[in-house]
Design a protein around this motif. Structure first.
Motif, short mmCIF file in Angstrom:
data_model
loop_
_atom_site.label_atom_id
_atom_site.label_comp_id
_atom_site.label_asym_id
_atom_site.label_seq_id
_atom_site.Cartn_x
_atom_site.Cartn_y
_atom_site.Cartn_z
N ARG A 152 20.72 22.28 7.02
CA ARG A 152 22.43 22.97 7.51
C ARG A 152 22.44 23.85 8.09
NH1 ARG A 152 24.54 17.06 7.55
NH2 ARG A 152 22.56 16.19 7.15
N ARG A 165 30.45 28.99 -2.98
CA ARG A 165 31.45 27.85 -3.60
C ARG A 165 32.91 27.59 -3.53
NH1 ARG A 165 27.13 28.18 -8.29
NH2 ARG A 165 26.18 26.59 -8.56
N MET A 198 34.19 22.53 1.68
CA MET A 198 33.04 21.76 2.67
C MET A 198 33.33 20.49 3.47
SD MET A 198 30.36 24.04 3.27
CE MET A 198 31.17 25.73 2.80
N GLN A 217 32.84 16.73 4.33
CA GLN A 217 31.57 15.93 4.62
C GLN A 217 32.57 14.39 4.88
OE1 GLN A 217 27.60 15.76 4.50
NE2 GLN A 217 28.84 17.66 5.81
N ASP A 264 24.92 13.38 0.91
CA ASP A 264 25.46 14.99 1.84
C ASP A 264 25.90 15.68 0.66
OD1 ASP A 264 23.16 15.15 3.97
OD2 ASP A 264 24.85 13.75 4.68
N LEU A 319 26.49 18.70 -1.93
CA LEU A 319 26.88 18.95 -1.86
C LEU A 319 27.27 19.28 -3.32
CD1 LEU A 319 28.47 19.37 1.85
CD2 LEU A 319 26.20 20.92 0.55
N GLN A 320 28.22 18.51 -3.78
CA GLN A 320 29.64 18.09 -5.69
C GLN A 320 28.65 18.20 -6.23
OE1 GLN A 320 30.37 14.33 -4.25
NE2 GLN A 320 32.73 14.92 -3.72
N ASN A 332 25.66 20.67 -6.50
CA ASN A 332 25.50 21.68 -6.07
C ASN A 332 27.01 22.39 -6.55
OD1 ASN A 332 22.60 22.85 -5.60
ND2 ASN A 332 23.33 20.97 -4.98
N LEU A 357 29.84 22.66 -4.99
CA LEU A 357 30.22 23.23 -4.17
C LEU A 357 31.72 22.24 -4.05
CD1 LEU A 357 27.36 23.45 -1.67
CD2 LEU A 357 28.38 25.14 -2.72
N VAL A 404 34.15 19.96 -2.05
CA VAL A 404 33.92 19.14 -0.90
C VAL A 404 35.00 18.33 -0.80
CG1 VAL A 404 32.62 17.27 0.06
CG2 VAL A 404 31.57 18.65 -1.32
N LEU A 434 21.78 26.27 5.09
CA LEU A 434 22.02 25.74 3.93
C LEU A 434 20.13 24.86 4.54
CD1 LEU A 434 25.49 24.36 3.21
CD2 LEU A 434 24.06 26.96 2.69
N LEU A 469 20.02 24.80 -2.46
CA LEU A 469 20.49 23.41 -2.96
C LEU A 469 19.34 22.79 -3.33
CD1 LEU A 469 23.41 22.96 -0.26
CD2 LEU A 469 22.92 25.16 -2.40
#
Length: 281
Positions: free
Chosen positions: A110, A132, A136, A138, A144, A148-149, A151, A153, A155, A202, A261
């Motif tokens: 990514r 973080r 991001m 999405q 995806d 991300l969540q 990890n 992050l 979102v 990423l 990730l």
């Protein structure tokens, strides 16, 4: 491999025997880029079935179908016969996957779209902890977003792909992670005022598979058989390079700082132990 080939051929035999004219397969228009029957997944699909001695005529739907809805519409009594989308544990409960990653994992590589001022800040990010601090963008039902969540992050989700680029320009999120396969096409068409964040990438394990209805065992066997034969003859890699070589050259992944990730949504049956199935720069 030879034994597996024979088993798949035997499993696909009832479908082959039942057909007279080329097999008619209904496929979705899952995005603007994939709207043509000449898109990479459609070309690969047709060639895989031909390699399994089961030529097919592909019939895309007239309208775009979101990925999650497309999976629900698989089956003889529904609208679709084959769908391609990123796998997850939940999606493999809904439909039957053919576990050969057709994009060789590219949807897990990514790059980030952002406004220029945010791109300058993001290009200095070196760790997941630093990432973080940014939000991001999405899609609401995209696997995806869950990756991300998971990890930790931040979102921001949107129900509509068409408005996401406007949301990014309005500052509703700091960046929009897009796969190497998507980002340059989208930048050219929707990315006015946006840039690709330099130096950063990423990566998480992700597989896009063909999916069929749970009961479509013969079609699944034919697809796996054809894909395996394309791999053995080198045609699979030739098609991959033909359709994605320019995007990969432009991305220059080997020169980027990669933040790894985890993907807890990835099913345990994913063939991560077969490096020949995955792209590495």
């Amino acid at each position: 491999m030879r034994r597996r080939d024979l088993m798949l051929a035997a499993a696909a035999a009832p479908l082959a025997a039942a057909r007279g004219a080329p097999l008619r397969l209904r496929i979705p228009r899952v995005s603007a880029k994939a709207s043509s029957g000449q898109s990479y997944p459609a070309v690969l699909l047709a060639q895989a079935l031909a390699a399994a001695s089961m030529p097919a005529t592909l019939e895309p739907t007239a309208d775009y179908i979101p990925q999650q809805r497309a999976l629900l519409e698989l089956g003889a009594d529904s609208r679709l016969d084959v769908v391609w989308t990123m796998t997850s544990v939940e999606r493999e409960r809904q439909a039957r996957p053919i576990r050969i990653p057709i994009f060789k994992g590219l949807f897990g590589w990514r790059l980030l779209l952002a406004l220029p001022e945010q791109a300058a800040r993001l290009s200095a990010v070196r760790t997941l902890a630093e990432l973080r601090q940014f939000s991001m963008l999405q899609g609401l039902e995209w696997p995806d977003a869950g990756v991300l969540q998971a990890n930790s992050l931040n979102v921001v989700t949107s129900p509509s792909h068409d408005v996401m680029f406007r949301q990014l320009r309005l500052g509703r999120a700091d960046a929009f992670p897009r796969s190497v396969e998507e980002i340059w096409w989208e930048l050219d068409r929707y990315g006015q005022g946006l840039v690709v964040v330099p130096q950063l990438c990423l990566r998480y394990p992700a597989a896009v598979y063909y999916f069929v209805a749970p009961e479509a065992t013969e079609l699944a066997a034919a697809l796996e058989l054809g894909l395996q034969r394309l791999r053995a003859t080198g045609v699979f890699d030739q098609l991959f390079a033909q359709h994605h070589g320019a995007d990969l050259a432009r991305a220059r992944l080997g020169e980027r700082r990669i933040i790894e990730l985890s993907n807890p949504q990835l099913p345990p049956q994913t063939p991560l132990d077969k490096p020949e199935l995955w792209y590495r720069p």
